[in-house]
Design an enzyme around this catalytic site. Structure first.
Site, short mmCIF file in Angstrom:
data_model
loop_
_atom_site.label_atom_id
_atom_site.label_comp_id
_atom_site.label_asym_id
_atom_site.label_seq_id
_atom_site.Cartn_x
_atom_site.Cartn_y
_atom_site.Cartn_z
N HIS A 175 0.82 -1.22 0.00
CA HIS A 175 0.00 0.00 0.00
C HIS A 175 0.85 1.26 0.00
CE1 HIS A 175 -3.63 -2.47 1.72
NE2 HIS A 175 -3.44 -2.65 0.43
N CYS B 73 2.62 14.89 -12.67
CA CYS B 73 3.66 14.31 -13.54
C CYS B 73 4.35 13.10 -12.92
CB CYS B 73 4.70 15.38 -13.93
SG CYS B 73 5.85 15.79 -12.61
N CYS C 290 6.91 20.47 -12.17
CA CYS C 290 5.79 21.07 -12.92
C CYS C 290 4.92 21.99 -12.08
CB CYS C 290 4.94 19.97 -13.57
SG CYS C 290 3.83 19.15 -12.39
N ASN D 237 -3.42 -11.96 16.43
CA ASN D 237 -4.32 -10.81 16.53
C ASN D 237 -5.06 -10.91 17.86
OD1 ASN D 237 -6.56 -8.89 16.03
ND2 ASN D 237 -5.90 -9.03 13.89
N ALA E 281 0.95 -8.89 19.15
CA ALA E 281 2.07 -9.42 18.38
C ALA E 281 3.40 -9.24 19.12
CB ALA E 281 2.13 -8.73 17.02
C1 BJW Z 1 -3.15 -6.07 16.75
C2 BJW Z 1 -2.60 -5.38 17.79
C3 BJW Z 1 -1.44 -5.91 18.32
C4 BJW Z 1 -4.32 -4.29 17.21
N1 BJW Z 1 -0.93 -7.05 17.83
N2 BJW Z 1 -2.64 -7.19 16.26
C5 BJW Z 1 -12.93 -7.28 -3.50
C6 BJW Z 1 -14.00 -7.38 -2.64
C7 BJW Z 1 -14.50 -6.24 -2.00
C8 BJW Z 1 -13.95 -4.99 -2.21
C9 BJW Z 1 -12.87 -4.89 -3.06
C10 BJW Z 1 -12.39 -6.02 -3.69
N3 BJW Z 1 -11.33 -5.63 -4.46
C11 BJW Z 1 -11.15 -4.32 -4.33
C12 BJW Z 1 -12.08 -3.83 -3.49
C13 BJW Z 1 -12.20 -2.42 -3.07
C14 BJW Z 1 -11.22 -2.04 -1.98
C15 BJW Z 1 -11.52 -2.85 -0.74
O1 BJW Z 1 -10.89 -3.82 -0.40
N4 BJW Z 1 -12.50 -2.40 0.03
C16 BJW Z 1 -12.88 -3.08 1.28
C17 BJW Z 1 -12.87 -2.08 2.44
C18 BJW Z 1 -14.20 -3.76 1.08
N5 BJW Z 1 -9.83 -2.22 -2.41
C19 BJW Z 1 -9.21 -1.30 -3.16
O2 BJW Z 1 -9.77 -0.27 -3.51
C20 BJW Z 1 -7.76 -1.57 -3.55
N6 BJW Z 1 -7.57 -1.33 -4.92
C21 BJW Z 1 -8.00 -2.18 -5.85
O3 BJW Z 1 -8.49 -3.25 -5.57
O4 BJW Z 1 -7.81 -1.74 -7.15
C22 BJW Z 1 -8.52 -2.40 -8.20
C23 BJW Z 1 -9.95 -1.88 -8.17
C24 BJW Z 1 -10.17 -0.56 -8.41
C25 BJW Z 1 -11.47 -0.06 -8.38
C26 BJW Z 1 -12.54 -0.91 -8.04
C27 BJW Z 1 -12.30 -2.25 -7.77
C28 BJW Z 1 -10.98 -2.74 -7.83
C29 BJW Z 1 -6.84 -0.58 -2.85
C30 BJW Z 1 -6.81 -0.76 -1.39
C31 BJW Z 1 -5.88 0.28 -0.76
C32 BJW Z 1 -5.98 0.28 0.74
N7 BJW Z 1 -5.33 1.41 1.26
C33 BJW Z 1 -5.34 1.63 2.69
C34 BJW Z 1 -4.93 3.08 2.95
C35 BJW Z 1 -3.42 3.25 2.70
C36 BJW Z 1 -2.98 4.59 3.04
C37 BJW Z 1 -3.19 4.92 4.49
O5 BJW Z 1 -2.67 4.21 5.39
O6 BJW Z 1 -3.87 5.91 4.74
O7 BJW Z 1 -4.46 0.71 3.35
S1 BJW Z 1 -6.91 1.27 3.49
C38 BJW Z 1 -6.23 0.67 4.99
O8 BJW Z 1 -6.62 -0.69 5.19
C39 BJW Z 1 -4.71 0.70 4.78
C40 BJW Z 1 -4.32 -0.63 5.39
O9 BJW Z 1 -3.08 -1.05 4.85
C41 BJW Z 1 -5.48 -1.53 5.02
C42 BJW Z 1 -5.60 -2.75 5.87
O10 BJW Z 1 -5.85 -2.40 7.19
P1 BJW Z 1 -5.18 -3.24 8.36
O11 BJW Z 1 -3.71 -3.13 8.27
O12 BJW Z 1 -5.75 -4.61 8.37
O13 BJW Z 1 -5.60 -2.39 9.65
P2 BJW Z 1 -6.93 -2.46 10.52
O14 BJW Z 1 -6.97 -1.22 11.33
O15 BJW Z 1 -8.12 -2.76 9.70
O16 BJW Z 1 -6.72 -3.72 11.47
C43 BJW Z 1 -5.74 -3.73 12.47
C44 BJW Z 1 -5.78 -5.08 13.15
O17 BJW Z 1 -4.73 -5.12 14.11
C45 BJW Z 1 -7.09 -5.36 13.92
O18 BJW Z 1 -7.59 -6.64 13.54
C46 BJW Z 1 -6.65 -5.37 15.39
O19 BJW Z 1 -7.37 -6.30 16.17
C47 BJW Z 1 -5.21 -5.79 15.27
N8 BJW Z 1 -4.33 -5.36 16.35
N9 BJW Z 1 -3.41 -4.28 18.04
C48 BJW Z 1 -1.60 -7.66 16.80
N10 BJW Z 1 -0.83 -5.30 19.38
ZN ZN Z 2 4.94 17.41 -11.32
#
Ligand code: BJW
Ligand code: ZN
Length: 262
Positions: free
Chosen positions: A127, A138, A166, A229, A247
């Protein structure tokens, strides 16, 4: 039934043996792995100016078009938090584990650099990164002036810098909803998941695709999958072991059990 290991117990012996015997491990991480470094997870509530917003509403191209000062300010606040943070025992245990395994790759959804700062060498960022912004117009990479971490509190709205080539707006170097993941990293992660013998999924809710598919691909290809988790997640159905706890507590104990208590 899947064995559930609580963090007050000793690690499951069959997982300890699987780690010792593994030739190829993929460690798939999410925001929870950095939580113990003081970095808010993505689906936690944020503080200050940001508490009124859902992260999912800020992490989109439309949000940047609508209110770029709000979105740029949020990312700068988060980048400053990361600059002021240190890798925690989970990041360090993953880096140490790599010293014992013939091949280990970290596949992270995180936009921080705490795996690298803990010493992990093979890290794929699915990501993007808070530290590599680029021009919206650009594509030119933007380099930050060396900064002193200063925004531990509420944060503020900020204008994005202008591109040195740019003059266009610089945007955060992360992958927003609706945007494609970097193709090389995604292809590589999928291939590694299908080739490894053991995959750890650590600190991720497993809600965001296509990244969430990675543990499932590994399982379908015959790898065993271990989750770490504090809560049950979407990924529990795909795992051989679900270790419920922080973790930073579980990983050092696993490492100790696998390699320091033989
Ligand atoms: C602990 C702890 C401790 C706490 N020890 N654990 C198929 C099906 C459905 C939807 C889609 C699909 N394909 C695509 C989509 C759409 C979309 C999507 O998935 N949406 C869902 C929400 C439904 N995906 C996209 O848009 C992706 N692009 C794509 O597919 O392009 C093609 C396309 C385009 C157009 C239409 C369709 C397809 C791009 C996804 C980009 C995600 N970006 C983000 C933001 C990045 C920038 C930023 O940080 O601001 O990435 S979103 C956010 O979620 C971030 C994270 O990397 C990502 C995952 O989150 P993560 O890491 O799991 O965090 P949390 O907070 O959710 O969970 C934390 C966990 O830690 C919890 O479980 C806690 O319990 C645990 N925890 N303390 C261990 N001490
Ligand atoms: Zn530029």
């Amino acid at each position: 039934m899947r064995p559930i290991f609580h963090d007050t117990e000793t690690p499951p012996q069959d997982l300890v043996i699987a780690i010792r015997q593994a030739k190829h491990i993929v460690v798939f991480t999410g925001a929870g792995v950095s939580a113990e470094s003081g970095i808010p997870t993505f689906r936690d509530s944020f503080t200050g100016l940001w508490e009124r917003f859902d992260a999912e509403d800020l992490a989109t191209p439309a949000a940047f078009r609508r209110d770029k000062e709000l979105v740029w300010g949020w990312y700068e606040w988060r980048r400053m938090k990361v600059l002021g943070a240190q890798p925690n025992p989970a990041h360090r245990a993953i880096a140490a584990l790599a010293q014992h395994i013939p091949k280990l790759t970290v596949v992270t959804q995180n936009v921080d650099d705490l795996h690298e700062r803990a010493g992990s060498q093979n890290v794929l960022h699915l990501h993007g990164s808070l530290h590599h912004p680029y021009c919206l117009t650009c594509g030119q990479a933007h380099t930050f002036a060396p900064g002193v971490p200063n925004e531990q509190g509420g944060g503020r709205r900020l204008s994005p810098p202008a591109c040195s080539r740019c003059g266009g707006d610089v945007r955060p170097g992360v992958v927003w909803f609706g945007e494609d993941l970097p193709q090389r990293e995604l292809l590589c992660a999928n291939t590694l998941a299908q080739a490894c013998d053991l995959l750890f999924a650590i600190g991720t809710s497993g809600l965001v695709y296509p990244a969430a598919q990675i543990p499932i691909l590994a399982k379908q290809a015959g790898a065993r999958v271990a989750l770490i988790n504090p809560t049950v997640t979407q990924l529990d159905a795909a795992c051989s072991w679900s270790l419920h706890g922080a973790a930073g507590e579980i990983l050092p104990r696993l490492l100790q059990a696998a390699f320091l208590q033989i």
